[in-house]
Design an enzyme around this catalytic site. Structure first.
Site, PDB file in Angstrom:
ATOM      1  N   ASP A 269       0.868  -1.159   0.000  1.00 29.17           N
ATOM      2  CA  ASP A 269       0.000   0.000   0.000  1.00 29.17           C
ATOM      3  C   ASP A 269       0.927   1.237   0.000  1.00 29.17           C
ATOM      4  O   ASP A 269       2.159   1.122   0.040  1.00 29.17           O
ATOM      5  CB  ASP A 269      -0.961  -0.032   1.212  1.00 29.17           C
ATOM      6  CG  ASP A 269      -2.194   0.818   0.969  1.00 29.17           C
ATOM      7  OD1 ASP A 269      -3.241   0.552   1.584  1.00 29.17           O
ATOM      8  OD2 ASP A 269      -2.112   1.762   0.136  1.00 29.17           O
TER       9      ASP A 269
HETATM   10  C1  GLC Z   1      -4.286   4.373  -0.198  1.00 26.95           C
HETATM   11  C2  GLC Z   1      -5.194   3.221   0.141  1.00 26.95           C
HETATM   12  C3  GLC Z   1      -5.270   2.178  -0.949  1.00 26.95           C
HETATM   13  C4  GLC Z   1      -5.102   2.851  -2.298  1.00 26.95           C
HETATM   14  C5  GLC Z   1      -3.698   3.382  -2.372  1.00 26.95           C
HETATM   15  C6  GLC Z   1      -3.452   4.167  -3.656  1.00 26.95           C
HETATM   16  O1  GLC Z   1      -3.578   4.792   0.934  1.00 26.95           O
HETATM   17  O2  GLC Z   1      -4.960   2.537   1.366  1.00 26.95           O
HETATM   18  O3  GLC Z   1      -6.545   1.543  -0.815  1.00 26.95           O
HETATM   19  O4  GLC Z   1      -5.325   1.910  -3.344  1.00 26.95           O
HETATM   20  O5  GLC Z   1      -3.360   4.196  -1.251  1.00 26.95           O
HETATM   21  O6  GLC Z   1      -4.227   5.325  -3.667  1.00 26.95           O
END
Ligand code: GLC
Length: 733
Positions: free
Chosen positions: A265
């Protein structure tokens, strides 16, 4: 195996091997790196990195010309011409916005969820996006958590069915088909158990609970061929997901044979040091890649540290080759090497998209209350309607959270839709009442009261603006924000009947307005076509059919509260009297006694999982099981009659629940094992049957092995999780 057609698997493997053999270590590590885009521009540093083969994926670039230029650099200027994965959070629509996932879950309609994802893929590929960072498969059992809005609710089976459907919508039958985009199962795993409903907080989940509740939707997605997974932010039992070898190596690879890749993430690799799980970036890169993480999102630990970790023998080049092969496998499966990256399939027409968004919004709305049958309103006997509230005419707010690319100019608001009815002679009086859902002034109350006073019915659109849910937007108090309750009270003080339409990204506690309204719709955030959908239901063009995918509590102090709870040794008594003011040692509460309940709220929620009213009345009768003794390994059938007792055609979502009465570990008092949307004409009676295999009753026992245990079971079929039509059966060896 993800859905690249079988016959080209060996071809893909050969092409990967060939490419891998020609790649330098720097180019391999480049594939493991996802860089944040620069919103329509390409900084020199990014251009150089792509040309040097040091970027595998770009996230958050949606300008088609920029995406095409990024791909051109990768394909034409880098040494090996490896195309880029272009990732984006396509969560519940792209330009056309469907209900938030929690609302889509309330439709209990996998076909619709799949079609909505396909529309979103249509729209996203037009910008060159080839990777959707969805579905979110986390369990949503804590309404304080802002991200419950992105979940498919509280039940692993419902989440599994809908998550698989969304995956099929994005990926189609073959990733190489025009318009198919890779999907991403997130956030692996257990994120929904975040303590106190506070985002990014610690999760402590016993392995048995992890395997029986949190992992099944992810396993279903892996089995359905999802292309990628995303490791979560959370500390899971002391081992953050992003560095958790049990999750990524043992379960995902060894047990489930998942062959796609895992992305972190946002900066969750570098956050391993913040967790205190590693000492620094170098150790973070080492622990993450050795735990099975293949690609790093946004931060640069892999790019910065992996070459030296390999030189020091901390990370093997074999590990790198494995990660890069997984990433290349998805790029080949998407056909990115074989086209110019213009992966767009023919555009779904806007009217297709809006029509589906209209149906999705309509099916997502749950009718919680309808006293005296005040609904549906009929243009014949309603001469004037007061439309009141901060969410009656809020094109952006009705879209909900995670709508980076949503187009609010497409929105049709409830006020606009109801005003269109004015053409049929219905007077519409609009009053905002409060500026936003968080306002604390009463300046607008007088106009709202005046509008209600001169109308036959007052429809109040209240709840939460989009910003009050979603990532990092959690609430400890889940009542109506601002002074909306005061607005409801002021309007209810007129003699005009009040209909509430609640839009929110989570279950709210409605106790202070519940009895002020004659009828209540729960609409979540319904998306682009909120207006026509709500007008359809208000005026009876269609009967409400939505069912709660998540429990609505009486008080936040009940949380976590969900239907599939354990019985405990002293189960609460559902209708025990609740009056903390007159408690006596053993008097008043004898009926409740020493059982599991709260003195001030009892032990039951306000509205339970699976609940939702209709404009007709459905009854269930004559539940049967094909055999009362089922041998392990056999299939069997549970069925019941469904009757439409009312005078209008409507959909009902028939639900099947099972209880394993005795287990090597305690089992939930009920578990959803099947559901079906059925449309019946007035008076129609139909037998609804569910086929089950004894494997459907399996769970992880005390020995952490999944099996179906013999013994006594009970099944129910009904319109919600309190279904009363029950029948016993036994599973034998
Ligand atoms: C965010 C979220 C994730 C998302 C990623 C890209 O922090 O936790 O669900 O896909 O970053 O935006």
């Amino acid at each position: 195996m993800h859905p690249a057609t079988e016959q080209n698997e060996s071809d893909i493997d050969e092409r990967i091997a060939g490419l891998l053999g020609r790649m330098t270590l720097a180019e391999k590590i480049g594939q493991m790196s996802q860089i944040n885009g620069a919103a329509g521009s390409i900084p020199e540093q990014l251009r150089d990195a792509i040309a040097a083969g040091r970027v595998g994926s770009i996230i958050n670039e949606v300008d088609p010309a920029t995406v095409n230029e990024l791909q051109r650099i990768a394909l034409r200027e880098s040494r090996l011409g490896i195309p880029l994965l272009i990732g984006r959070d396509v969560i519940h629509g792209f330009n056309t916005i469907f209900p938030i996932p929690l609302g889509q879950a309330a439709t209990w309609n996998p076909g619709l969820v799949k079609d909505a994802a396909a529309i979103a893929a249509h729209e996203a590929t037009a910008c060159g996006i080839n990777w959707a960072l969805a579905p979110m498969l986390d369990i949503g059992r804590d309404p304080r958590w802002g991200r419950i809005a992105e979940t498919f609710g509280e039940d692993p089976y419902l989440i599994s069915v809908l998550g698989t459907a969304m995956t099929a919508g994005y990926q189609g039958d073959d990733l190489a088909q025009p318009g198919a985009i890779a999907a991403c199962a997130k956030h692996y795993a257990g994120y929904g158990a975040t303590e106190a409903g506070r985002d990014y907080n610690t999760t402590n989940i016993p392995e048995n609970e992890l395997r029986n509740v949190h992992l099944p939707p992810f396993e279903a997605a892996a089995n359905a061929g999802i292309a990628t997974f995303m490791a979560g932010f959370s500390d899971l039992n002391g081992i953050p997901c992003t560095g958790n070898g049990f999750l990524m190596n043992q379960v995902l690879r060894d047990e489930w044979a998942f062959d796609g890749f895992v992305v972190s993430d946002w900066e969750s690799v570098t956050q391993l040091a913040t967790h205190g799980f590693t000492a620094d970036d170098r150790e973070s890169a080492e622990r993450a890649v050795n735990a099975g993480l293949d690609m790093e999102m946004a931060s640069t630990s892999f790019i910065d540290q992996l070459e030296s970790l390999i030189a020091d023998g901390k990370v093997s080049e074999r590990t790198i080759d494995t990660a890069v092969s997984r990433i290349l496998h998805i790029k080949f499966a998407l056909g990115l090497f074989d086209d110019t990256g213009a992966h767009a399939r023919q555009q779904a027409t806007e009217s297709d998209a809006l029509a589906l968004a209209h149906q999705a919004a309509r099916e997502s709305i749950v009718l919680l209350k309808n006293d005296n049958g005040v609904l549906p309103l009929s243009a014949e006997n309603i001469r004037s309607v007061a439309v009141i509230g901060p969410l009656a005419d809020a094109p952006q707010e009705q879209l909900g959270t995670w709508v980076f690319d949503g187009d609010p100019t497409l929105s049709q608001t409830p006020l606009q839709a109801i005003q269109q009815l004015a053409d049929r002679g219905v007077e519409v009086h609009f009053a905002q009442g409060v500026a936003t859902t968080r306002s604390h002034t009463e300046d607008g109350f007088a106009a709202a009261v005046a509008a209600a006073a001169k109308a036959d019915v007052a429809v109040l659109f209240i709840g939460e603006e989009a910003i009050l849910s979603g990532e990092a937007h959690c609430r400890a108090d889940i009542t109506l924000p601002g002074n909306q309750a005061a607005l409801v009270n002021a309007v209810a003080a007129t003699s005009t009947p009040v209909v509430l339409v609640v839009m929110a990204g989570r279950p709210l506690v409605l106790e202070n307005v519940l009895n002020k309204a004659t009828a209540i719709f729960y609409a979540w955030h319904p998306g682009t076509m909120a207006g026509p959908a709500i007008a359809d239901l208000l005026f009876g063009n269609e009967s409400p059919s939505g069912k709660l995918p998540v429990t609505l509590p009486k008080a936040v102090g009940q949380v976590p509260i969900y239907y599939a709870q354990k019985n405990t040794g002293r189960p609460g008594i559902p209708d025990s009297p609740i009056n903390i003011d007159s408690i006596s040692e053993f008097g008043q509460f004898e009926s409740a006694g020493f059982t599991s309940f709260h003195l001030d709220t009892g032990c039951t929620p306000r509205f339970g999982f699976g609940y939702g009213l209709s404009y007709t009345r459905f009854s269930y009768s004559d539940i049967q099981v094909s055999t009362h003794t089922v041998a392990l390994g056999d299939t069997f059938e549970i069925s019941a009659d469904l009757t439409n007792e009312g005078d209008r055609e409507a959909d009902e979502i028939v639900q099947l629940y099972i209880r394993d009465l005795v287990g090597s570990v305690t089992r939930p008092v009920r578990e959803l094992k099947g559901f079906r949307r059925v449309r019946l004409s007035p008076g129609e009676r139909r037998r609804i049957s569910f086929q089950l295999h004894t494997d459907d009753l399996a769970f992880y026992g005390a020995d952490m092995q999944r099996r179906t245990e013999t013994g006594a079971f009970r099944a129910w079929i009904g319109g919600n999780s309190a279904a009363e039509q029950g029948i016993d059966f036994t599973v034998t060896a």
